[in-house]
Design an enzyme around this catalytic site. Structure first.
Site, PDB file in Angstrom:
ATOM      1  N   ARG A  18      -0.521  -2.569  15.943  1.00 56.86           N
ATOM      2  CA  ARG A  18      -1.856  -3.083  15.775  1.00 56.86           C
ATOM      3  C   ARG A  18      -1.748  -4.623  15.847  1.00 56.86           C
ATOM      4  NH1 ARG A  18      -3.799  -3.650  11.310  1.00 56.86           N
ATOM      5  NH2 ARG A  18      -2.447  -2.528   9.980  1.00 56.86           N
ATOM      6  N   TYR A  63      -1.408   1.226  22.408  1.00 50.82           N
ATOM      7  CA  TYR A  63      -1.072   1.885  21.180  1.00 50.82           C
ATOM      8  C   TYR A  63      -1.786   2.174  20.143  1.00 50.82           C
ATOM      9  CZ  TYR A  63       0.807   1.682  16.734  1.00 50.82           C
ATOM     10  OH  TYR A  63       1.162   2.144  15.316  1.00 50.82           O
ATOM     11  N   GLY A  64      -1.680   3.399  19.346  1.00 53.45           N
ATOM     12  CA  GLY A  64      -2.536   4.013  18.285  1.00 53.45           C
ATOM     13  C   GLY A  64      -3.630   3.133  17.733  1.00 53.45           C
ATOM     14  N   LYS A 116      -9.162   3.063  12.517  1.00 51.35           N
ATOM     15  CA  LYS A 116      -9.275   1.726  11.857  1.00 51.35           C
ATOM     16  C   LYS A 116     -10.779   1.154  12.279  1.00 51.35           C
ATOM     17  CE  LYS A 116      -5.459   1.716   9.842  1.00 51.35           C
ATOM     18  NZ  LYS A 116      -5.391   2.204   8.617  1.00 51.35           N
ATOM     19  N   HIS A 174      -9.759   1.894   2.769  1.00 54.10           N
ATOM     20  CA  HIS A 174      -8.628   2.249   3.082  1.00 54.10           C
ATOM     21  C   HIS A 174      -7.816   3.158   2.034  1.00 54.10           C
ATOM     22  CE1 HIS A 174      -4.527   0.363   5.037  1.00 54.10           C
ATOM     23  NE2 HIS A 174      -4.876   1.654   5.457  1.00 54.10           N
ATOM     24  N   SER A 202       0.073  -1.868   3.969  1.00 57.72           N
ATOM     25  CA  SER A 202       1.002  -1.171   4.432  1.00 57.72           C
ATOM     26  C   SER A 202       2.485  -1.059   3.821  1.00 57.72           C
ATOM     27  CB  SER A 202       1.000  -1.585   6.037  1.00 57.72           C
ATOM     28  OG  SER A 202      -0.186  -1.829   6.619  1.00 57.72           O
ATOM     29  N   CYS A 258       3.715   0.538   1.542  1.00 59.55           N
ATOM     30  CA  CYS A 258       3.659   0.769   0.085  1.00 59.55           C
ATOM     31  C   CYS A 258       3.827   2.183  -0.286  1.00 59.55           C
ATOM     32  CB  CYS A 258       2.614   0.181  -0.594  1.00 59.55           C
ATOM     33  SG  CYS A 258       2.837  -1.663  -0.749  1.00 59.55           S
ATOM     34  N   THR A 310       1.478   7.649   2.411  1.00 62.23           N
ATOM     35  CA  THR A 310       1.621   8.965   3.022  1.00 62.23           C
ATOM     36  C   THR A 310       2.407   9.822   1.780  1.00 62.23           C
ATOM     37  OG1 THR A 310       1.290   8.040   5.159  1.00 62.23           O
ATOM     38  CG2 THR A 310       2.310  10.495   4.946  1.00 62.23           C
ATOM     39  N   ASN A 311       3.213   9.028   1.295  1.00 57.25           N
ATOM     40  CA  ASN A 311       4.348   9.788   0.603  1.00 57.25           C
ATOM     41  C   ASN A 311       3.472   9.908  -0.814  1.00 57.25           C
ATOM     42  OD1 ASN A 311       6.369   9.284   2.196  1.00 57.25           O
ATOM     43  ND2 ASN A 311       7.578   7.539   1.290  1.00 57.25           N
ATOM     44  N   ASP A 342      -5.033   7.898   4.296  1.00 59.94           N
ATOM     45  CA  ASP A 342      -5.353   6.560   4.951  1.00 59.94           C
ATOM     46  C   ASP A 342      -6.854   6.245   4.754  1.00 59.94           C
ATOM     47  OD1 ASP A 342      -4.356   4.334   6.413  1.00 59.94           O
ATOM     48  OD2 ASP A 342      -5.479   4.930   8.151  1.00 59.94           O
ATOM     49  N   SER A 362       7.191   3.096  14.848  1.00 53.59           N
ATOM     50  CA  SER A 362       7.041   4.478  15.757  1.00 53.59           C
ATOM     51  C   SER A 362       6.356   5.454  14.851  1.00 53.59           C
ATOM     52  CB  SER A 362       8.467   4.998  16.462  1.00 53.59           C
ATOM     53  OG  SER A 362       9.346   5.255  15.178  1.00 53.59           O
ATOM     54  N   ARG A 363       5.721   6.510  15.552  1.00 54.11           N
ATOM     55  CA  ARG A 363       4.526   7.211  14.819  1.00 54.11           C
ATOM     56  C   ARG A 363       4.667   8.749  15.189  1.00 54.11           C
ATOM     57  NH1 ARG A 363       1.004   4.452  11.241  1.00 54.11           N
ATOM     58  NH2 ARG A 363       1.690   2.110  11.569  1.00 54.11           N
ATOM     59  N   ASN A 386       6.312   9.390  -9.490  1.00 55.40           N
ATOM     60  CA  ASN A 386       5.069   8.638  -9.688  1.00 55.40           C
ATOM     61  C   ASN A 386       3.746   9.811 -10.209  1.00 55.40           C
ATOM     62  OD1 ASN A 386       6.040   6.611  -8.710  1.00 55.40           O
ATOM     63  ND2 ASN A 386       5.395   6.808  -6.477  1.00 55.40           N
TER      64      ASN A 386
HETATM   65  C1  OXD Z   1      -2.141   1.070   8.521  1.00 51.85           C
HETATM   66  C2  OXD Z   1      -1.970   2.183   9.481  1.00 51.85           C
HETATM   67  O1  OXD Z   1      -1.451   0.013   9.469  1.00 51.85           O
HETATM   68  O2  OXD Z   1      -2.352   3.136   8.647  1.00 51.85           O
HETATM   69  O3  OXD Z   1      -2.529   0.555   7.810  1.00 51.85           O
HETATM   70  O4  OXD Z   1      -1.507   2.361  10.573  1.00 51.85           O
HETATM   71 MN    MN Z   2      -3.627   2.463   7.091  1.00 46.90          MN
END
Ligand code: OXD
Ligand code: MN
Length: 592
Positions: free
Chosen positions: A71, A199-200, A208, A228, A250, A252, A255-256, A279, A372-373, A502
């Protein structure tokens, strides 16, 4: 023929098609048949590579241009009528000027290309939460990603009928010229225009651009929230599920956390974690007076490097079919993919993310780009919540904010009340990591993790949070917390094991929501008593002394932080909600 008679759609498309001048126009119906056709076409032109169908069925690899891998916040604009409406944390461009510039870049840019028209829904089609969008693009990669990340189909148009309430999205690849790359949001016009990127985050306009920047503005006007935030459900041994929304900047581990695997002891007792989203959350008040959230997306656009069977097995398993990989390493031995942190066996015979030969031996050259995604369907996720498609959303018990702070922020603390919780979100900050360019360890304020995603003046956004709180009965309002998994000791070692552990902190959070556990009132809010955080099974890693240190509030550090908050707030002048200024005064007095 167009699959709709909606005048606002037909007129907008007519206008934009004349502008970009494609050879052909194709409506995307979201059918498997059409998706297969487009995949085949993209493989023929080299835009995508089909991966090993036995090991990774229906999976593809795509490489972006080398100058187009992330981004671009510096080239992202909120084109509101005045600069003040965009606020001091957004780039602003005058809408008339922006349209003129973008149209001159987009003009005739589809010559020799096809215009793909994608009708899509953010959120389950027909849900009161959901919103429709149409993206026109000249990229098959975008079409195929949108078909994973959103709900694509003509039923979206049927549901929309004659309504004008849909988000216009125009994407033009042009020449992928970084100097002419612009990602522009026009919140007042429900419009997004993105040029010169493939790009994504810059081009999957539902994510976003729409679901956060445009939707945050819509939410303010319509009385709801676009955040977010991940959404997860914690199931206790009695089978009751409580939902938490959490916002982190970002890198942190959103997703985990969303796909957390409970520690052994918790698993044995019957605890489970269910993923609703990783997200974005759209949030509104339900008939019972509680706040409900949906995940408006239909897939995960996750960072690949670091994802492995230990860090996030659920995410890795999600990518095993129907996934598009972008800018990862291509393992030529078995036609699969690889990235740093997947395992300790980099392929011998491979191509790095740019497509150049790579043998895995060179440390300086990475096989996969750090950003990479994978674009993977949510339904693949082993821990996807049974409520994922629920059009009513899930009831939220707690909001959790967090960042990466080596010192200062305790492992967890609870705000005193809603307004104090909004303050806690507004002062969110995170230390920069080596993953991003620039100095490492510098504290960047990222309120509610919305810094790059708020579609209007951030101070007005905070006011919206305060106003939402006024509509909620205090026994129905989610409780608001802050966590910090990244506290370090004097030697620079992380003090908390993180990942599945956690859940120990989430357990305390949910107990607080039920009023089932006491807490210590401190200068910054309520902090757990050490004995109330379950350390069973990790006593070797975390001693009670160390836990106490992680829960400590150091007044001098907070006094310094209060100064930096004051400087940050000053950027917004008198637009800062009075409630937040009062909270800042309270903090200053408490830590004096
Ligand atoms: C971000 C994403 O950058 O979710 O926050 O890709
Ligand atoms: Mn995000």
């Amino acid at each position: 023929m167009a699959p709709t008679t909606n005048k606002s759609i037909l007129e907008w498309l007519d206008d934009k098609i004349k502008l970009v001048n494609p050879d052909k126009v194709v409506w995307i119906d979201g059918s498997n048949e059409q998706i297969e056709q487009l995949r085949a076409e993209a493989c023929k032109t080299g835009e995508m590579i089909k991966l090993n169908d036995e090991l990774l069925p229906d999976c593809y690899l795509h490489r972006t241009a080398e100058n187009d891998v992330a981004r671009v916040e510096g080239r992202t604009f909120i084109c509101a009528p005045t600069k003040e409406e965009a606020g001091p944390t957004n780039n602003w461009m005058d809408p008339a000027q922006a349209y003129e510039m973008l149209y001159s870049i987009a003009k005739d840019s589809y010559k020799g290309r096809t215009a793909y028209i994608i009708p899509y829904s953010m959120g389950p089609v027909g849900s009161q939460f959901s919103k429709a969008g149409i993206e026109m693009t000249d990229s098959i990669y975008v079409v195929l990603n949108m078909c994973i990340m959103t709900r694509v189909g003509f039923n979206v148009l049927d549901c929309l009928g004659d309504s004008n309430d849909w988000v216009r999205g125009l994407h033009c690849k042009c020449d992928i010229d970084a100097e002419k790359r612009y990602i522009c949001q026009f919140p007042q016009d429900n419009t997004i225009i993105s040029v010169n990127s493939g790009y994504g985050g810059n081009v999957l306009l539902g994510k976003k651009c729409f679901a956060l920047r445009i939707a945050s503005y819509q939410g303010r006007n319509e009385g709801w929230q676009a955040e977010h935030m991940l959404i997860l459900g914690v199931e206790n041994p009695k089978g009751e599920v409580k939902y938490i929304c959490a916002a982190f900047p970002s890198a942190c581990g959103k997703t985990n956390l969303a796909m957390l695997i409970p520690p052994e002891g918790y698993k044995a007792k019957g605890y489970k974690v269910w993923t609703v989203g990783d997200d974005i959350a759209w949030i509104r008040k339900g008939e019972d007076g509680r706040l409900y959230a949906i995940n408006p997306e239909n897939g995960f656009f996750g960072v690949a490097p670091g994802t492995n069977m230990k860090s996030n097995p659920n995410a890795l398993l999600t990518t095993k079919k129907g996934t598009i990989f972008t800018n990862v390493c291509h393992n030529l031995d078995n036609n699969t993919v690889w990235w740093e942190g997947l395992d300790k066996n980099p392929p011998e015979n491979a191509k790095e993310w740019t497509g150049k030969p790579w043998n895995g031996k060179t440390d300086e050259i990475k096989g996969a780009h750090p950003n990479s995604r994978f674009t993977a369907p949510a339904k693949n996720c082993p821990c996807i919540s049974s409520e994922f498609e629920n059009p009513q959303g899930v009831p939220i018990s707690a909001f959790v904010f967090g960042g990466r702070r080596a010192k200062l922020a305790p492992l967890v603390y609870q705000s005193r009340n809603w307004n104090h919780g909004v303050f806690v979100g507004s002062i969110m900050a995170s230390e920069t990591t080596a993953a991003a360019s620039g100095a490492v360890g510098v504290v960047r304020r990222d309120p509610m993790a919305m810094l790059p995603f708020c579609g209007y003046n951030m101070a007005d956004y905070w006011q919206h949070w305060i106003d939402i709180g006024k509509t909620l009965d205090s026994d129905k309002a989610p409780k608001i917390f802050n966590v910090n998994w990244f506290r370090k000791d004097e030697d620079g070692n992380f003090m908390w094991p993180g990942f599945g552990d956690n859940l120990r902190v989430l357990e305390w959070i949910l107990k607080r929501c039920e009023g089932a556990v006491d807490a210590k009132e401190t200068e910054i809010g309520f902090v757990p008593y050490a004995q109330d955080i379950n350390l069973e099974g990790i006593e070797d890693e975390v001693t009670v002394d160390s836990l106490n240190a992680m829960l400590g509030v150091e007044k001098e550090l907070w006094a310094e932080d209060a100064k930096s908050i004051e400087e940050f707030y000053a950027k917004f002048g008198d637009r800062i909600p009075a409630e937040l200024s009062a909270e800042l005064e309270t903090l200053k007095n408490n830590v004096k």
